[in-house]
Enzyme design. Sequence first.
Site, mmCIF file in Angstrom:
data_model
loop_
_atom_site.group_PDB
_atom_site.id
_atom_site.type_symbol
_atom_site.label_atom_id
_atom_site.label_comp_id
_atom_site.label_asym_id
_atom_site.label_seq_id
_atom_site.Cartn_x
_atom_site.Cartn_y
_atom_site.Cartn_z
ATOM 1 N N ASN A 8 0.872 -1.179 0.000
ATOM 2 C CA ASN A 8 0.000 0.000 0.000
ATOM 3 C C ASN A 8 0.909 1.228 0.000
ATOM 4 O O ASN A 8 1.473 1.576 1.030
ATOM 5 C CB ASN A 8 -0.897 -0.034 1.248
ATOM 6 C CG ASN A 8 -1.708 1.236 1.418
ATOM 7 O OD1 ASN A 8 -1.796 2.052 0.500
ATOM 8 N ND2 ASN A 8 -2.312 1.401 2.589
ATOM 9 N N LYS A 10 0.111 4.230 -0.318
ATOM 10 C CA LYS A 10 -0.560 5.426 0.217
ATOM 11 C C LYS A 10 -0.311 6.605 -0.738
ATOM 12 O O LYS A 10 -0.236 6.390 -1.945
ATOM 13 C CB LYS A 10 -0.100 5.704 1.654
ATOM 14 C CG LYS A 10 -0.222 4.446 2.527
ATOM 15 C CD LYS A 10 -0.046 4.698 3.984
ATOM 16 C CE LYS A 10 -0.209 3.378 4.745
ATOM 17 N NZ LYS A 10 -0.197 3.560 6.187
ATOM 18 N N HIS A 91 -9.706 1.535 4.665
ATOM 19 C CA HIS A 91 -8.446 1.709 5.407
ATOM 20 C C HIS A 91 -8.683 2.731 6.532
ATOM 21 O O HIS A 91 -9.442 3.685 6.350
ATOM 22 C CB HIS A 91 -7.344 2.185 4.454
ATOM 23 C CG HIS A 91 -5.987 2.162 5.091
ATOM 24 N ND1 HIS A 91 -5.572 3.129 5.975
ATOM 25 C CD2 HIS A 91 -4.968 1.268 4.992
ATOM 26 C CE1 HIS A 91 -4.344 2.835 6.389
ATOM 27 N NE2 HIS A 91 -3.961 1.707 5.819
ATOM 28 N N GLU A 93 -7.013 5.131 7.513
ATOM 29 C CA GLU A 93 -6.729 6.521 7.129
ATOM 30 C C GLU A 93 -7.899 7.117 6.341
ATOM 31 O O GLU A 93 -8.186 8.304 6.451
ATOM 32 C CB GLU A 93 -5.410 6.571 6.333
ATOM 33 C CG GLU A 93 -4.219 6.360 7.271
ATOM 34 C CD GLU A 93 -2.993 5.738 6.634
ATOM 35 O OE1 GLU A 93 -2.891 5.726 5.392
ATOM 36 O OE2 GLU A 93 -2.128 5.244 7.386
ATOM 37 N N GLU A 162 -5.848 -4.517 10.625
ATOM 38 C CA GLU A 162 -4.807 -3.503 10.807
ATOM 39 C C GLU A 162 -5.086 -2.691 12.070
ATOM 40 O O GLU A 162 -5.856 -1.720 12.029
ATOM 41 C CB GLU A 162 -4.797 -2.547 9.608
ATOM 42 C CG GLU A 162 -4.403 -3.201 8.302
ATOM 43 C CD GLU A 162 -3.768 -2.185 7.365
ATOM 44 O OE1 GLU A 162 -2.640 -2.428 6.929
ATOM 45 O OE2 GLU A 162 -4.388 -1.139 7.104
ATOM 46 N N GLY A 168 2.345 2.395 10.865
ATOM 47 C CA GLY A 168 3.377 3.425 10.769
ATOM 48 C C GLY A 168 4.099 3.716 12.077
ATOM 49 O O GLY A 168 4.886 4.657 12.155
ATOM 50 N N SER A 207 3.002 -1.988 10.457
ATOM 51 C CA SER A 207 4.437 -2.090 10.765
ATOM 52 C C SER A 207 5.048 -3.451 10.439
ATOM 53 O O SER A 207 5.915 -3.938 11.174
ATOM 54 C CB SER A 207 4.712 -1.721 12.235
ATOM 55 O OG SER A 207 4.438 -0.346 12.442
HETATM 56 P P1 PGA Z 1 2.648 0.417 7.681
HETATM 57 O O1 PGA Z 1 1.182 0.660 7.041
HETATM 58 O O2 PGA Z 1 3.169 -0.881 7.142
HETATM 59 O O3 PGA Z 1 3.451 1.595 7.251
HETATM 60 O O4 PGA Z 1 2.444 0.349 9.173
HETATM 61 C C1 PGA Z 1 0.300 -0.410 6.839
HETATM 62 C C2 PGA Z 1 -0.995 0.111 6.263
HETATM 63 O O5 PGA Z 1 -1.476 1.171 6.670
HETATM 64 O O6 PGA Z 1 -1.589 -0.529 5.353
#
Ligand code: PGA
Length: 256
Positions: A8, A10, A91, A93, A162, A168, A207
């Site tokens: 992903n 983003k 997601h 976000e 998630e 992150g 992460s």
């Molecule tokens: P990350 O993000 O691996 O940077 O923690 C995962 C995600 O939001 O899909």
Amino acid sequence: MRQIIIGNWKMNGSPALVDEMARAIYACAASLPCDLVLCPPATLIAPLAQALPGIAIGGQDCHEREAGAHTGDIAAGMLRAAGASHVILGHSERRADHGESDAMVRAKIGAARAAGLTPIVCVGEDEAARRAGDAEAVVIRQLTASLPEDFAANGLGMVAYEPIWAIGSGRIPSATEIAAMHGAIRAALRARFGEAGAAIAILYGGSVKPGNAAAVLALPEVGGALVGGASLVPADFLAIAGAATAEALGRTAVAG
Ligand code: PGA
């Protein structure tokens, strides 16, 4: 069933990253023990699809409608026409930045399926819920409200667990916590969809890095990983993919 490793990107990436990623994946795709899906920003779907024929490409969101007066949005059919076969929906976000509710995610899943896209539906608790011991209840509530009745009907569609606090942050739940949550999600999918619910891949995200991927991917009911930050570094993304195990389902004991 092979594990699935999804990148992903983003709101990151560039034509240069498309070239770099395509070269790195092209060199080793045939020997990887898993399936890959790359989800770049919408403007990079077509170039990435052209650069990597045979690798699945996904969008990061779609609108619930087929077309219309929705400035800035993108329809599932448009993603499909650009070369996508998958789309991430719900997601955290999107839920936080754009106020997406479970009902909206459910409508988007319908639109994605109608356009022939495989939805990757994200659920996950925040840190307060985890601390209060409510993580499973929150996730199962989200899952129940986000998935439409026909979610398991055509064998397409996956769920990504998630935890918001792990995204992150460099922190991930313990092996026991991940296994427990994936077990709870599997039980809910089976209860609702019967045998078809047993075949839905449940991915872990938050992460995932080269250093922890093997341990996460060895856990029962972990059908793959949804990778954010590490998916922008070809060597890291491919190291995670290389840690996938051959059989994603059917394992019953917590490894390690
Ligand atoms: P990350 O993000 O691996 O940077 O923690 C995962 C995600 O939001 O899909």
